[in-house]
Enzyme design. Structure first.
Site, PDB file in Angstrom:
ATOM      1  N   LYS A 436       5.984   3.335   6.600  1.00 22.83           N
ATOM      2  CA  LYS A 436       5.863   2.823   5.156  1.00 22.83           C
ATOM      3  C   LYS A 436       6.223   3.875   3.901  1.00 22.83           C
ATOM      4  O   LYS A 436       5.820   4.721   4.015  1.00 22.83           O
ATOM      5  CB  LYS A 436       4.418   2.338   4.759  1.00 22.83           C
ATOM      6  N   ASP A 535      -7.339  -6.900  -1.877  1.00 25.55           N
ATOM      7  CA  ASP A 535      -6.274  -7.664  -2.140  1.00 25.55           C
ATOM      8  C   ASP A 535      -6.213  -8.549  -0.591  1.00 25.55           C
ATOM      9  O   ASP A 535      -5.019  -8.409   0.121  1.00 25.55           O
ATOM     10  CB  ASP A 535      -4.817  -7.000  -2.097  1.00 25.55           C
TER      11      ASP A 535
END
Length: 743
Positions: A436, A535
C-alpha cells in the site's frame, strides 16, 4: 477643351449624386456592432428578417429585430459564426391563495433565423410542467415539441447546478426550429408549496449562460429575459447551387462552408483570414507573427493567409518547431562541438570530484529526511509508548519493493482508495503480498498520523480474520505498508456484482458475518488497547479462496485508552454506514462499529447497497428501508433473490432480528460486538446441526477454526448465561410468527 471641362463637371455631379443617394447604414447600436447581412434599413440588410432597428427613445441605444414592436433585444452578433444573441422573455405561471395571478407563455417567429441547438429549454419550480412546440421550415406538418417536469417537496434534496427534475429541469432544443410556442402549467396551483415562491418559470437560454441555484426558487421574479442564441444562413440554395447565381456572397477571401448541412448556405473566411465573410474583401489577413500564434523557432515573416519561418545565420531548415526545425550547418556544428566538448570535460572533472565527496553525505541526509518526513520519529515514540513492535514485521528497502511490483507497474494495481493505492507484489522468497502506497503528497500532519496510526494498529493485531501486517518501508518520499495478499476480492464484489454467477449462498454469508463479528469483537475487547475500526463496510472485508473473511483498511481507526468508553473526534467514515449517534455527537464508541456491522448484515441479507440514489426515495437508505420492512412483516420480499428461498429459514429470522438491534439509534440500546459474535456463532452452530454438510462444502478442513462440536458447545454456553444470555435469549426466542408470513 470646353468639351473636356463639361465632361469633368458631369462626372463630378454624377459622383456627388451617387454619394447622396447611397443608403446610410448604421454600423452600431449601443454595444452591438451591426454588420451585413444585418442592417439598419431595408437597403442595408439581406432581407427583412435581418432588419435591425436602433431604439433611442429611452435615452440609450437598444438594438431590436425588425420593427420596434418586436421587443426582441439583440445583445450580440457574430457574422463569422452565423449566430446572433437575443434577450428572450421568460415565461411564468404564478398563483396566490385566490388562484392564478399571472401566466405568460412567450412565442417566437424568427423567419430566416432559426433557434440554435446550442440553447437549452429550462423550467424552474416545485409544481411545474413546461413544454414548447415549434415548426421546422415551411412544412405545415413539421412540428416538433418537447418539455420537462420539475417537482420538489419540503424534504427534497435541492442541489446547486443540478437541473435533474428536482426544483429545476432542462431539455435539449431540436435543430432547425424557426418558431416556438411555450406552455407553462402547474399541477396543483402551488397549493402545497409554502416554503418557496408559488411561481413556475420557463425559458430558452444559451448553454453556459445559466447555472441553477436553489435561491432561484425564491427570487427569480425579477428576471424577465434570458440570453438566447439564433443561427442563420443565406437563402435556400446549397453552396453548389448558389455559387453560380447573382448575389452569391462568398467572394474574395471568403469561401462557402461545405460542411454546413442545413437550408441555405454559410460563408467563412479562408484559413489565415478573419472578418465578416459576407462582405466582399472584408476577410483580412491575420498577422500570426504579431499575435504570437506561430511555431517558428527563430524568426517569423507574415505572408497573405500564412507565415514563413527563417533560421538564424549558420542554421538551415523550415524553422518550425513542428517541422524539421533549424539545424546547424557543418562549420557551425564543428565550432559548437569543440566548445561543448571542452566545457563538458571540465565540468565532468568537477562534478566527479564533488560527487565522490558528497555522495555518502547526500544519501545519509536524504534517507534521514524521508524518515522524519514519513513520521519515523513519531513511529519510534509510539512503539516505545505502546510496547514492542511486532516481531514478525519487517522494514523493507525501497529496492526490494520495486522489484516486487515491477517498479510499481499499473498492471499490478489492485485497488485505489481514500488512503492510497494498493499493488500486488511478489517478494524474493516468492511470497505474494499487497503493498500500500499511502497518499502523502501534501505532507500534512494529519496524513502522516493516519499512516503511523495504521502501522501501529496493524502491529498490535494477531487474529485469523484480520489482514496481517508483514512490514513497512520509510525510505521513499511516499511511505509504504506491506501486508498479506487476499486473493478473492472484497465482500462488496461478491454480494453486489449481479453478473456473478457464483453468488454467495446463505451458509457462506452467515459464516462471513460470524468471522467479521469475531474480528471486530477481538479489536474491541481482546486487543492490548481497544481499537475502533470506524469504517466497517463490505469494501473493507476481504475474502480468501476459501471465503474466509479478513477485515482490512485501518487508515481511519482509533485506539481508545482503556479507561475511556468514548472518544471525541471529527466524524469520519462512509455514508450509509455511519452511526447516527456518532454523527450527531462526534463521540466515537465501539457501538459505532456495531451500527456499521448491522448495515453489513442487512447487505448480506438483501444483496443491496447501503446507499443508492438509483432506488426510490423510500428505499434509498437500505438500513431505514430494512427496519421499515421488518416492522411491516415484509422480510421475505427484501431478501436477496439469489438466495433462492421458498420460505424464510429460522436462521435468517434470527440474523434479521440481530441486525435490527445493531441498527438502533441509541448506542446504549445496541449489543456489544462480543454479544453479536456469540449470537452469530450460535446461529451458525444451529444451522450446522441441521445441515452438517455446510462445513465440508464451504470450509477448508485444515483451516477451519471451529468444529461442529465446538460451535454447538459455544452456543449452549451462551444460552446457559455464560456470555450475555439476555441478549441471545431475547433474539433467539423471537419466533417465526412475526416474520414467516411476511412473504
Amino acid at each position: 477643351m470646353l468639351v473636356k471641362i463639361l465632361l469633368a463637371v458631369v462626372a463630378v455631379l454624377g459622383a456627388a449624386s451617387a454619394q447622396f443617394n447611397r443608403p446610410i447604414c448604421e454600423s452600431s447600436c449601443g454595444n452591438v456592432t451591426i454588420s451585413f447581412p444585418f442592417g439598419s434599413g431595408e437597403e442595408c440588410c439581406y432581407n427583412p428578417d435581418f432588419l435591425v432597428t436602433c431604439d433611442r427613445s429611452s435615452g440609450e441605444e437598444i438594438p431590436f429585430f425588425g420593427q420596434r414592436t418586436s421587443n426582441l433585444v439583440i445583445s450580440d452578433m457574430s457574422p463569422s459564426k452565423s449566430e446572433v444573441e437575443i434577450m428572450m422573455f421568460v415565461g411564468r405561471d404564478c398563483y396566490n391563495s385566490s388562484g392564478l395571478v399571472r401566466r405568460t407563455g412567450p412565442t417566437l417567429r424568427s423567419g430566416d433565423l432559426r433557434i440554435s441547438a446550442k440553447n437549452k429549454f429550462v423550467a424552474i419550480g416545485c409544481d411545474t410542467s413546461a413544454y414548447f412546440t415549434g415548426r421546422r421550415g415551411s412544412d405545415p406538418n413539421g412540428l416538433d415539441g418537447t418539455g420537462c417536469i420539475s417537482k420538489c417537496g419540503t424534504n427534497s434534496i435541492l442541489t446547486n447546478g443540478s437541473c435533474s427534475g428536482v426544483g429545476c429541469c432542462e431539455v435539449a432544443v431540436p435543430e432547425g426550429l424557426r418558431s416556438f410556442n411555450m406552455t407553462l402549467r402547474s399541477f396543483n396551483n402551488h397549493a402545497n408549496i409554502t416554503d418557496f415562491n408559488p411561481c413556475s418559470y420557463a425559458f430558452f437560454v444559451e448553454q453556459g449562460k445559466f447555472n441553477f441555484s436553489t435561491t432561484n426558487l425564491l427570487d427569480f421574479q425579477s428576471v424577465s429575459k434570458m440570453p438566447m442564441l439564433l443561427d442563420w444562413a443565406i437563402g435556400n440554395q446549397t453552396c453548389d447551387q448558389a455559387k453560380n447565381m447573382d448575389g452569391f456572397l462568398c467572394k474574395g477571401n471568403s469561401k462557402c462552408d461545405q460542411d454546413y448541412g442545413g437550408p441555405g448556405y454559410r460563408c467563412n473566411c479562408v484559413e489565415g483570414y478573419e472578418g465578416n465573410p459576407y462582405i466582399e474583401n472584408d476577410c483580412k489577413n491575420i498577422n500570426e507573427c504579431e499575435r504570437g500564434i506561430h511555431d517558428c523557432e527563430h524568426k517569423c515573416d507574415d505572408t497573405p493567409g500564412n507565415y514563413t519561418c527563417t533560421c538564424r545565420d549558420g542554421y538551415s531548415g523550415d524553422g518550425r518547431k513542428n517541422g524539421t526545425g533549424c539545424s546547424a550547418d557543418e562549420s557551425t556544428i564543428i565550432k559548437i562541438a569543440l566548445g561543448v566538448s571542452t566545457s563538458v570535460a571540465f565540468l565532468f572533472i568537477c562534478v566527479t570530484w564533488l560527487y565522490l565527496v558528497l555522495k555518502k553525505r547526500k544519501l545519509v541526509m536524504l534517507r534521514e529526511k524521508y524518515f522524519k518526513q514519513n513520521g519515523g520519529t513519531m513511529l519510534q515514540k509510539r512503539i516505545s509508548k505502546d510496547g514492542s513492535f511486532n516481531d514478525q514485521a519487517k522494514v523493507f528497502s525501497i529496492e526490494e519493493l520495486k522489484r516486487a511490483t515491477n517498479n510499481y507497474d499499473e498492471s499490478r494495481i489492485i485497488s485505489k482508495g481514500g488512503y492510497g493505492t494498493v499493488y500486488k507484489g511478489v517478494l524474493s522468497d516468492n511470497r505474494i503480498v499487497a503493498i500500500k502506497k499511502s497518499k502523502l503528497a501534501d505532507q500534512t500532519q494529519v496524513q502522516i498520523e493516519q499512516f503511523i496510526n495504521e502501522v501501529v494498529i496493524f502491529s498490535q493485531i494477531n487474529h485469523r480474520n484480520v489482514v496481517k501486517l508483514i512490514g513497512c518501508c520509510l525510505e521513499t518520499e511516499i511511505p509504504l505498508l506491506v501486508y498479506e495478499f487476499i486473493s478473492n476480492g472484497t465482500l462488496s464484489d461478491h454480494i453486489h456484482n449481479k453478473g456473478n454467477l457464483s453468488a454467495l449462498t446463505w451458509d457462506i454469508r452467515l459464516r462471513i458475518a460470524t468471522e467479521t463479528a469475531e474480528a471486530l469483537s477481538y479489536l474491541h475487547s481482546a486487543a492490548s488497547v481497544p481499537i475502533i475500526h470506524r469504517d466497517v463496510k463490505p469494501m473493507n472485508i476481504l475474502l480468501d479462496d476459501n471465503y474466509v473473511a479478513k477485515v482490512a483498511d485501518f487508515g481511519a481507526s482509533k485506539l481508545i485508552p482503556i479507561d475511556q468508553n468514548e472518544l471525541a473526534t471529527l466524524v469520519q467514515g462512509t455514508l450509509g454506514y455511519l452511526d447516527p449517534e456518532y454523527l450527531q455527537t462526534n463521540q466515537l464508541t465501539d457501538k459505532s462499529d456495531v451500527y456499521s456491522f448491522g448495515v453489513v448484515l442487512v447487505e448480506l441479507l438483501t444483496g443491496k447497497k447501503a446507499l443508492s440514489f438509483d432506488r426510490p426515495e423510500e428505499e434509498m437508505n437500505l438500513a431505514i428501508h430494512f427496519l421499515f420492512s421488518l416492522k411491516q412483516g415484509r422480510l421475505f420480499q427484501i431478501l436477496d433473490e439469489r438466495l433462492q428461498l421458498n420460505e424464510v429459514p429460522s436462521e435468517i429470522i434470527q440474523v434479521s432480528r440481530l441486525a435490527e438491534t445493531c441498527l438502533r439509534v441509541k448506542g446504549d440500546d445496541r449489543p456489544t460486538m462480543k454479544e453479536v459474535a456469540m449470537e452469530l456463532q450460535g446461529v451458525l452452530a444451529s444451522m450446522i446441526q441441521k445441515h452438517p454438510w455446510v462445513v465440508t462444502d464451504h470450509l477448508n478442513e485444515n483451516e477451519s477454526e471451529y468444529s461442529v462440536e465446538e460451535l454447538t458447545t459455544a452456543f449452549e454456553c451462551m444460552l446457559e448465561g455464560n456470555a450475555s444470555s439476555s441478549t441471545v435469549n431475547s433474539m433467539s426466542k423471537q419466533t417465526m410468527l412475526s416474520f414467516a408470513n411476511g412473504r
